[in-house]
Design a protein around this motif. Structure first.
Motif, PDB file in Angstrom:
ATOM      1  N   TYR A 429      22.833  54.084  46.549  1.00  0.00           N
ATOM      2  CA  TYR A 429      22.971  53.006  47.528  1.00  0.00           C
ATOM      3  C   TYR A 429      22.857  53.593  48.925  1.00  0.00           C
ATOM      4  O   TYR A 429      22.724  54.819  49.100  1.00  0.00           O
ATOM      5  N   PHE A 430      22.887  52.733  49.942  1.00  0.00           N
ATOM      6  CA  PHE A 430      22.804  53.218  51.322  1.00  0.00           C
ATOM      7  C   PHE A 430      23.765  52.443  52.215  1.00  0.00           C
ATOM      8  O   PHE A 430      24.220  51.346  51.880  1.00  0.00           O
ATOM      9  N   ASP A 431      24.069  53.051  53.361  1.00  0.00           N
ATOM     10  CA  ASP A 431      24.840  52.417  54.427  1.00  0.00           C
ATOM     11  C   ASP A 431      24.034  52.505  55.717  1.00  0.00           C
ATOM     12  O   ASP A 431      23.374  53.527  55.976  1.00  0.00           O
ATOM     13  N   ALA A 432      24.060  51.445  56.521  1.00  0.00           N
ATOM     14  CA  ALA A 432      23.363  51.422  57.815  1.00  0.00           C
ATOM     15  C   ALA A 432      24.390  51.215  58.918  1.00  0.00           C
ATOM     16  O   ALA A 432      25.284  50.368  58.797  1.00  0.00           O
ATOM     17  N   PHE A 433      24.264  51.985  60.015  1.00  0.00           N
ATOM     18  CA  PHE A 433      25.252  51.975  61.083  1.00  0.00           C
ATOM     19  C   PHE A 433      24.606  51.525  62.398  1.00  0.00           C
ATOM     20  O   PHE A 433      23.512  51.971  62.759  1.00  0.00           O
ATOM     21  N   PHE A 434      25.295  50.632  63.098  1.00  0.00           N
ATOM     22  CA  PHE A 434      24.849  50.146  64.394  1.00  0.00           C
ATOM     23  C   PHE A 434      25.756  50.774  65.448  1.00  0.00           C
ATOM     24  O   PHE A 434      26.718  50.167  65.902  1.00  0.00           O
ATOM     25  N   GLY A 435      25.433  52.022  65.810  1.00  0.00           N
ATOM     26  CA  GLY A 435      26.233  52.767  66.771  1.00  0.00           C
ATOM     27  C   GLY A 435      25.605  52.735  68.154  1.00  0.00           C
ATOM     28  O   GLY A 435      24.598  52.072  68.397  1.00  0.00           O
ATOM     29  N   GLY A 436      26.218  53.482  69.074  1.00  0.00           N
ATOM     30  CA  GLY A 436      25.729  53.507  70.452  1.00  0.00           C
ATOM     31  C   GLY A 436      25.978  52.223  71.196  1.00  0.00           C
ATOM     32  O   GLY A 436      25.364  51.949  72.236  1.00  0.00           O
ATOM     33  N   LEU A 437      26.889  51.382  70.699  1.00  0.00           N
ATOM     34  CA  LEU A 437      27.201  50.069  71.274  1.00  0.00           C
ATOM     35  C   LEU A 437      28.706  49.968  71.531  1.00  0.00           C
ATOM     36  O   LEU A 437      29.491  50.660  70.867  1.00  0.00           O
ATOM     37  N   PRO A 438      29.117  49.120  72.443  1.00  0.00           N
ATOM     38  CA  PRO A 438      30.561  48.935  72.663  1.00  0.00           C
ATOM     39  C   PRO A 438      31.285  48.494  71.391  1.00  0.00           C
ATOM     40  O   PRO A 438      32.390  48.945  71.120  1.00  0.00           O
TER      41      PRO A 438
END
Length: 505
Positions: A429-438
């Motif tokens: 499986y995979f995980d996706a991260f939305f970083g670089g944001l407040p």
């Protein structure tokens, strides 16, 4: 973590492909025989199938375009050699046969250079015709002349398309560029990649994605919860589909959104945006690698590019291209990081249903099917209660720096068993991260998370193995981009002293 990214030269699935030789490999039109060039293939047609292209040329006064239609007719309709050699008229004369199914080496042959064999007429007696018949013939000739003028433009367009296809094909096999180009989907001619984009023109797949709450809400929240960050920025949406992400970006205050997609679904997306009065979203149809955009650089690139086991479909290639070509310095990718993981799994019922089923059926040994089925991973939502081990992260991709060699890696795993059981498979499986944001967000496809349309990927073992609590199950996983398809993966898992090869395509 013991992870090693390797160059494709270290590929241990099979030897490197032979270098391309002069001439084009030509496959017979009526059997599986292959020849190093087209000339011996033409001789083979005569000797083995009774097809003499020179006689056909003379019999029907064929030109290059008629020859193109003949080749495409044979490939599409698969007539017997006898149907061609005994034809009384040009049965391949419809315009649809100007369009090839795929690149075809026969189409590169200059048919005009082929000598037309003389055909002896069966009758030489002349026939007297009346004045009325002569006038009718004149009218017929005039009508045909007009049609020929209309067809010439279509034929010229078809010839240009064949020429472009031929040029794209030769770029692929050019000795100076093959090593550079073969590692990404942009090296695949658009015509050869048509089936991939066509699959996204169907509404069913978009319904499935939009109905995936975890997917859709995560993307929405990553934009709307960061309005102060998104406000006034230019956004590029790669593979926009129905444009739902573009709409979220507009709602978050984006200054301008450019939505790109090569699938015909983009026309429906245009209607959706117009219907809902979003005036700052513009559309571009085409592959991002081949298309000029109205704005060269963007503050943010957003895309829902992830496939099964993260990398299937190879759309990350397009994101890397867009990043290098169109992202401003200091710009942000959404998502900006993804991980791939595996976990040990023990569901004997699932194993019996898909693998052991083939041992014996109606008293027949069907085990040969079992070995074939084992190569095909199962895409399924698995039951968390059958998870037997802790997970291992086998790849961690920083999308701001990852290269197109991302799919070629190896990992030595050590899975700690949480409880005793019978290990029947490994689950990816995979995980996706939305970083670089407040406000950061995470999208997980883990068997321990809420189900998504990506489900999980089940790599079955041939036979279940007993494991104990706290036991360490060790092995290795090698992932490679498939040599047969740029959008597919070849995966080799070594566990309990056995090699298992899987093809995710």
């Amino acid at each position: 973590m013991n992870k090693e990214f390797e160059d494709s030269d270290s590929d241990n699935f099979e030897d490197e492909e032979d270098e391309v030789e002069d001439g084009e490999v030509t496959i017979c039109l009526f059997c599986d025989s292959q020849f190093p060039s087209i000339e011996p293939a033409i001789q083979h047609l005569d000797v083995s199938h009774g097809i003499q292209l020179g006689k056909l040329k003379a019999k029907f006064s064929m030109d290059q375009y008629s020859y193109i239609k003949l080749i495409n007719y044979i490939r599409r309709e698969k007539p017997s050699p006898e149907e061609i050699s005994t034809a009384k008229s040009i049965i391949w004369n419809e315009e649809k046969y100007l369009k090839p199914l795929d690149y075809e080496s026969w189409l590169s042959y200059d048919f005009d250079d082929l000598a037309a064999d003389e055909i002896v007429n069966e009758t030489t007696e002349t026939k007297q015709i009346s004045v009325d018949e002569y006038k009718k013939l004149q009218d017929t000739v005039k009508t045909l002349t007009n049609k020929i003028q209309e067809y010439e433009e279509s034929l010229q367009h078809a010839a240009e398309s064949v020429s472009k296809m031929r040029s794209a094909y030769h770029r692929l096999v050019d000795k100076e560029t093959v090593e550079k180009e073969r590692n990404c989907v942009s090296s695949v001619p658009v015509e050869a990649d048509e089936s991939y984009f066509s699959s996204y023109a169907h509404f069913g797949i978009h319904r499935e994605m939009l109905a995936d709450r975890e997917r859709t809400i995560t993307y929405r929240d990553s934009l709307l919860r960061n309005k102060d960050f998104i406000k006034g920025k230019t956004i590029l949406d790669v593979g926009c589909g129905t444009a739902i992400l573009s709409i979220f970006a507009s709602q978050a205050g984006a200054k301008e959104v450019i939505a790109v997609d090569n699938s015909d679904i983009i026309y429906t997306a245009m209607d959706i945006v117009k219907k809902n009065n979003y005036s700052n979203i513009s559309f571009v149809k085409g592959r991002v690698e081949d298309t000029a955009l109205p704005v060269e650089k963007y503050d943010v690139i957003i895309s829902e590019w992830m496939g099964y086991f993260l990398l299937f479909e190879g759309m990350l290639d397009s994101i890397i291209y867009a990043r290098d070509k169109h992202l401003k310095e200091g710009g942000l990718l959404m998502p900006n990081r993804c991980t791939m993981s595996i976990v040990g799994y023990g569901d004997e019922t699932l194993h019996k249903t898909h693998i052991a089923f083939w041992d014996v059926m109606l008293g027949l040994d069907m085990s040969i099917m079992k070995k074939q089925v084992l190569h095909e991973p199962l895409i399924e939502v698995v039951d968390r209660e059958h998870v037997l081990t802790e997970p291992n992260v086998i790849a961690d991709l920083d999308l701001s720096t990852v290269t197109v060699n991302y799919s070629n890696f190896s990992y030595n795993f050590n899975l700690k068993c949480l409880k005793p059981g019978r290990l029947t498979s490994l689950v990816g499986y995979f995980d996706a991260f939305f970083g670089g944001l407040p406000h950061t967000e995470k999208l997980s496809t883990s068997p321990l998370a809420e189900p998504t349309h990506w489900k999980q990927v089940v790599f079955f073992l041939e036979e279940p193995v007993n494991v104990k609590a706290d036991e360490i199950v060790s092995g290795s996983l090698v992932c490679r981009r498939s040599k047969q398809s740029m959008r597919s993966l070849d995966i080799k898992i070594t566990i309990f002293g056995k090699d298992h090869n899987y093809y995710l395509d």
